[in-house]
Each structure stands twice: as C-alpha cells, then as structure tokens.
Design a protein around this motif. Structure first.
Motif, PDB file in Angstrom:
ATOM      1  N   PRO A 101       0.818  -1.220   0.000  1.00  0.00           N
ATOM      2  CA  PRO A 101       0.000   0.000   0.000  1.00  0.00           C
ATOM      3  C   PRO A 101       0.852   1.270   0.000  1.00  0.00           C
ATOM      4  CG  PRO A 101      -0.801  -1.575   1.621  1.00  0.00           C
ATOM      5  CD  PRO A 101       0.540  -2.081   1.154  1.00  0.00           C
ATOM      6  N   MET A 102       0.324   2.303  -0.634  1.00  0.00           N
ATOM      7  CA  MET A 102       1.001   3.599  -0.706  1.00  0.00           C
ATOM      8  C   MET A 102       0.093   4.678  -0.125  1.00  0.00           C
ATOM      9  SD  MET A 102       3.497   5.658  -1.722  1.00  0.00           S
ATOM     10  CE  MET A 102       4.505   4.784  -2.947  1.00  0.00           C
ATOM     11  N   LEU A 103       0.631   5.411   0.849  1.00  0.00           N
ATOM     12  CA  LEU A 103      -0.078   6.563   1.396  1.00  0.00           C
ATOM     13  C   LEU A 103       0.309   7.786   0.588  1.00  0.00           C
ATOM     14  CD1 LEU A 103      -1.829   7.898   3.670  1.00  0.00           C
ATOM     15  CD2 LEU A 103       0.337   8.323   4.865  1.00  0.00           C
ATOM     16  N   LEU A 104      -0.681   8.453   0.009  1.00  0.00           N
ATOM     17  CA  LEU A 104      -0.443   9.688  -0.735  1.00  0.00           C
ATOM     18  C   LEU A 104      -0.982  10.858   0.070  1.00  0.00           C
ATOM     19  CD1 LEU A 104      -1.490   8.635  -4.357  1.00  0.00           C
ATOM     20  CD2 LEU A 104       0.808   8.638  -3.366  1.00  0.00           C
ATOM     21  N   ARG A 105      -0.135  11.829   0.349  1.00  0.00           N
ATOM     22  CA  ARG A 105      -0.566  13.067   0.990  1.00  0.00           C
ATOM     23  C   ARG A 105      -0.716  14.106  -0.122  1.00  0.00           C
ATOM     24  NH1 ARG A 105       0.476  13.160   6.721  1.00  0.00           N
ATOM     25  NH2 ARG A 105       1.730  11.403   7.437  1.00  0.00           N
ATOM     26  N   VAL A 106      -1.952  14.420  -0.486  1.00  0.00           N
ATOM     27  CA  VAL A 106      -2.239  15.289  -1.633  1.00  0.00           C
ATOM     28  C   VAL A 106      -2.578  16.691  -1.132  1.00  0.00           C
ATOM     29  CG1 VAL A 106      -3.664  15.605  -3.686  1.00  0.00           C
ATOM     30  CG2 VAL A 106      -3.106  13.284  -2.895  1.00  0.00           C
ATOM     31  N   ILE A 107      -1.852  17.696  -1.627  1.00  0.00           N
ATOM     32  CA  ILE A 107      -2.012  19.089  -1.207  1.00  0.00           C
ATOM     33  C   ILE A 107      -2.304  19.948  -2.429  1.00  0.00           C
ATOM     34  CG2 ILE A 107      -0.894  21.071  -0.092  1.00  0.00           C
ATOM     35  CD1 ILE A 107       1.067  19.014   1.194  1.00  0.00           C
ATOM     36  N   ASN A 108      -3.414  20.677  -2.417  1.00  0.00           N
ATOM     37  CA  ASN A 108      -3.691  21.621  -3.507  1.00  0.00           C
ATOM     38  C   ASN A 108      -3.116  22.988  -3.130  1.00  0.00           C
ATOM     39  OD1 ASN A 108      -4.563  23.254  -5.552  1.00  0.00           O
ATOM     40  ND2 ASN A 108      -6.737  22.799  -5.330  1.00  0.00           N
ATOM     41  N   ALA A 109      -1.965  23.291  -3.706  1.00  0.00           N
ATOM     42  CA  ALA A 109      -1.301  24.574  -3.470  1.00  0.00           C
ATOM     43  C   ALA A 109      -1.625  25.573  -4.574  1.00  0.00           C
ATOM     44  CB  ALA A 109       0.215  24.370  -3.374  1.00  0.00           C
ATOM     45  N   GLY A 110      -2.688  25.335  -5.307  1.00  0.00           N
ATOM     46  CA  GLY A 110      -3.079  26.237  -6.380  1.00  0.00           C
ATOM     47  C   GLY A 110      -3.628  27.550  -5.853  1.00  0.00           C
ATOM     48  N   SER A 111      -3.780  28.498  -6.753  1.00  0.00           N
ATOM     49  CA  SER A 111      -4.245  29.825  -6.352  1.00  0.00           C
ATOM     50  C   SER A 111      -5.541  30.245  -7.032  1.00  0.00           C
ATOM     51  CB  SER A 111      -3.162  30.872  -6.664  1.00  0.00           C
ATOM     52  OG  SER A 111      -2.762  30.803  -8.023  1.00  0.00           O
ATOM     53  N   ASN A 112      -6.023  29.434  -7.986  1.00  0.00           N
ATOM     54  CA  ASN A 112      -7.210  29.848  -8.722  1.00  0.00           C
ATOM     55  C   ASN A 112      -8.291  28.786  -8.874  1.00  0.00           C
ATOM     56  OD1 ASN A 112      -6.369  32.620  -9.897  1.00  0.00           O
ATOM     57  ND2 ASN A 112      -4.629  31.290 -10.388  1.00  0.00           N
ATOM     58  N   PHE A 113      -7.909  27.504  -8.915  1.00  0.00           N
ATOM     59  CA  PHE A 113      -8.859  26.458  -9.262  1.00  0.00           C
ATOM     60  C   PHE A 113      -8.833  25.301  -8.270  1.00  0.00           C
ATOM     61  CE2 PHE A 113      -7.771  28.503 -13.291  1.00  0.00           C
ATOM     62  CZ  PHE A 113      -9.021  28.700 -13.870  1.00  0.00           C
ATOM     63  N   ASP A 114     -10.033  24.775  -7.957  1.00  0.00           N
ATOM     64  CA  ASP A 114     -10.119  23.464  -7.328  1.00  0.00           C
ATOM     65  C   ASP A 114      -9.681  22.434  -8.359  1.00  0.00           C
ATOM     66  OD1 ASP A 114     -11.216  24.854  -5.242  1.00  0.00           O
ATOM     67  OD2 ASP A 114     -13.273  24.205  -5.627  1.00  0.00           O
ATOM     68  N   LEU A 115      -9.137  21.299  -7.893  1.00  0.00           N
ATOM     69  CA  LEU A 115      -8.571  20.322  -8.817  1.00  0.00           C
ATOM     70  C   LEU A 115      -9.118  18.924  -8.544  1.00  0.00           C
ATOM     71  CD1 LEU A 115      -4.855  21.552  -8.732  1.00  0.00           C
ATOM     72  CD2 LEU A 115      -6.512  21.926 -10.570  1.00  0.00           C
ATOM     73  N   ASP A 116      -9.408  18.197  -9.614  1.00  0.00           N
ATOM     74  CA  ASP A 116      -9.822  16.799  -9.513  1.00  0.00           C
ATOM     75  C   ASP A 116      -8.576  15.913  -9.567  1.00  0.00           C
ATOM     76  OD1 ASP A 116     -12.564  17.319  -9.398  1.00  0.00           O
ATOM     77  OD2 ASP A 116     -12.680  17.482 -11.581  1.00  0.00           O
ATOM     78  N   PHE A 117      -8.519  14.931  -8.657  1.00  0.00           N
ATOM     79  CA  PHE A 117      -7.363  14.038  -8.554  1.00  0.00           C
ATOM     80  C   PHE A 117      -7.834  12.600  -8.671  1.00  0.00           C
ATOM     81  CE2 PHE A 117      -4.572  11.235  -6.188  1.00  0.00           C
ATOM     82  CZ  PHE A 117      -3.298  11.652  -6.537  1.00  0.00           C
ATOM     83  N   SER A 118      -7.170  11.816  -9.528  1.00  0.00           N
ATOM     84  CA  SER A 118      -7.514  10.406  -9.681  1.00  0.00           C
ATOM     85  C   SER A 118      -6.307   9.648 -10.223  1.00  0.00           C
ATOM     86  CB  SER A 118      -8.708  10.232 -10.624  1.00  0.00           C
ATOM     87  OG  SER A 118      -8.371  10.679 -11.940  1.00  0.00           O
ATOM     88  N   ILE A 119      -6.374   8.322 -10.117  1.00  0.00           N
ATOM     89  CA  ILE A 119      -5.339   7.436 -10.662  1.00  0.00           C
ATOM     90  C   ILE A 119      -6.049   6.382 -11.498  1.00  0.00           C
ATOM     91  CG2 ILE A 119      -3.451   5.849 -10.148  1.00  0.00           C
ATOM     92  CD1 ILE A 119      -3.108   7.249  -7.466  1.00  0.00           C
ATOM     93  N   ASP A 120      -5.640   6.238 -12.744  1.00  0.00           N
ATOM     94  CA  ASP A 120      -6.300   5.285 -13.642  1.00  0.00           C
ATOM     95  C   ASP A 120      -6.324   3.877 -13.042  1.00  0.00           C
ATOM     96  OD1 ASP A 120      -6.561   7.373 -15.375  1.00  0.00           O
ATOM     97  OD2 ASP A 120      -5.351   6.503 -16.995  1.00  0.00           O
ATOM     98  N   ASN A 121      -7.478   3.244 -13.095  1.00  0.00           N
ATOM     99  CA  ASN A 121      -7.656   1.850 -12.676  1.00  0.00           C
ATOM    100  C   ASN A 121      -7.439   1.617 -11.183  1.00  0.00           C
ATOM    101  OD1 ASN A 121      -8.005   1.119 -15.479  1.00  0.00           O
ATOM    102  ND2 ASN A 121      -5.770   1.169 -15.675  1.00  0.00           N
TER     103      ASN A 121
END
Length: 298
Positions: free
Chosen positions: A224-244
């Motif tokens: 298993p892999m723990l991913l710590r995902v941080i949106n450091a953007g300044s204008n847009f919300d972002l969709d995050f996914s991994i194929d399959n």
C-alpha cells in the motif's frame, strides 16, 4: 458520497503532544527568485531552498519548530504555516499587516511554534503583491502523529498539486482587478484567471507545449502507498484520480475520517487529503490532475 469526522479526543491529543514538548527541530528556508520551466514554458518564479515546490518541513506532534526564513528576493515576503493552531504563538502566523511586518529583502525572520495539530499541512507566502505564493513560494508541512500511519505497513509520497499560469501573480492580480467579473472560474474570457495546466510536484505539460519530464511515483507491487495530496493552487479546485485505482480517503485537512473509497477526489484550494492506494498489476498508470470546468489536466 459523505464522510464523518473521526476526532481525536482532547485528552488523547494532549497526551500525544505533551510527549514531544521537550523536543525541537531547527529548519532554514531560503526564498529566492529564479527562472524555471515547470511545464516547458520558462518564466520567473519563487524557489525555497533552491527547489520548486519547496522542501518538506516535517516534525512530530507537539514538537517545537524553529524555522528561519531567509528572504533573498528583491521584495518583502512572509511565510504562513497553513493549518497550525498557533496557540500562544500568533505572532509567528506569517500574515503581513495582521501578525507581523513583512520580511525585508536580505533579512531573516525566525518562527517558533509547536506542531499542532497533527497531519498534512503546507507553508506558503501570504503576500498580496510581489512574492505571492502562486509564483511558487510554498511546500509541504507534515506533522507526524505516532501510530496514525505505521511506516512498516505502507510507503508514503507527498504530492503537491496546483494550477499553473504563464503569467506572474502580479500580472494575474492586475488582470482580475480590471475585469468586470474577476471570479468566474469557468470562463476563459478577458479578465478572468486563464487556465493553462496543472502541475504535480512541480512538473506538468500544457497543450501544444514540449514533452517535458513528468513526475514519477514508484510503487512496490502489493504494498500500500499513502499519498498526501495538497492543492497549493491559487485559482482552481482540482480533480485528482489514478487510472484503474480506487482511493481510500483516510484524512481530510489533517483530520482523520471514517475511511471511504472513491474513484476521484475534488481537492479545493488549500485542502489536503491523505489517501491510501493499493497498487495492482504491473506497468504504469496515469495520475491525473485537472480542472473540470475546462476539461484540461496535467
């Protein structure tokens, strides 16, 4: 879907924090302005310790963090520790005109605060003009909580995702303030924030641009892999996914939640998600980050 917050009881959290009260960690963050091409398009952007995004600052719950911020840019700057409680240490919160004066060029400012609460956070500039965080002055801030994610059971990777423009933050600010409808996120009209692409750990590609190197996350089969995902953007919300792959959400904005399995997550600006991924099969799978309004990704 929905998720219920699983809160750590105050007494338990205090006990964990108290265990590290005598510990301290010293860190130096040097802010510079340099030319770089994260997506193949070169422009001037901010670096922290010579990298974009900046390095991971990591501490334990309750540990004292002594962070020296060195401003080697020609303009004033600040550094905000996004999500930290700052109980009794409000003057180190990094907000100019509220808790402090900006750090002048060539000067060093020291922040002293305890790592509370625990979880995934980030640091960034809090300037409105000049050294704005959208130009690259940011990085992950991880406060480890003993026993929350046993290292023997999983690997870990931090992914900083963000929208990326081919204009500076000041140019964007001028463009937005001259618009009659400056906040229209789904518009590409004059005066609105123009979507270009998204970056993952400072790398990405824009439509029609060069095929520059992308971020690669190596994983071990069946581990298993723990991913710590941080949106450091300044204008847009972002969709995050991994194929399959499904994403098992374990924490949101540093707070543990009842785990929920989803195909994708929408990460708002400044938000953080801890997700568990169980790699399957051999070969490579695309990690996708995009903006649903425009339909583009990085």
């Amino acid at each position: 879907g929905s998720a219920a917050i699983l809160m750590v009881l105050p007494s338990a959290a205090q006990d964990l924090a108290r265990a590290n009260e005598g510990a301290s960690r010293s860190v130096k963050l040097i802010v510079t302005k340099e030319f770089a091409a994260p997506d193949g398009f070169e422009r001037e952007l901010l670096h922290v310790n010579g990298t974009y995004p900046g390095p991971i600052v990591r501490g334990k719950l309750g540990e004292l963090l002594e962070i020296n911020v060195v401003n080697k840019t020609p303009l004033p700057t600040t550094m905000h520790w996004h999500g930290m409680d700052q109980r009794g240490t409000w003057k180190y919160d990094g907000v100019p005109g509220v808790t402090q004066a900006p750090i002048p060029p060539g000067r060093t400012w020291q922040a002293n605060f305890r790592g509370e609460p625990g979880g995934t956070f980030w640091y960034h500039s809090h300037q409105m003009h000049g050294n704005v965080y959208g130009d690259g002055q940011y990085g992950p801030l991880i406060i480890d909580v003993p026993g929350r994610y046993p290292a023997t059971e999983m690997d870990e990777t931090v992914l900083v995702i963000n929208d990326w423009l081919h204009m500076s933050g000041d140019e964007l600010f001028q463009k937005l303030t001259q618009s009659e409808s400056p906040s229209a996120p789904d518009s590409q009209g004059a005066g609105c924030a123009p979507w270009v692409t998204a970056l993952i750990n400072g790398k990405g590609r824009y439509p029609g641009g060069p095929k520059v190197a992308l971020t690669v996350v190596p994983v071990e089969r069946n581990r298993p892999m723990l991913l710590r995902v941080i949106n450091a953007g300044s204008n847009f919300d972002l969709d995050f996914s991994i194929d399959n792959h499904m994403l098992e959400v374990l924490a949101v904005d540093g707070r543990p939640v009842v785990p929920i399995r989803v195909a994708a997550i929408n990460v708002e600006i400044g938000a953080r998600y801890d997700v568990l991924v169980r790699p399957k099969g051999d070969g490579s799978h695309w990690i996708r980050v995009g903006n649903r309004q425009v339909g583009n990704g990085g």
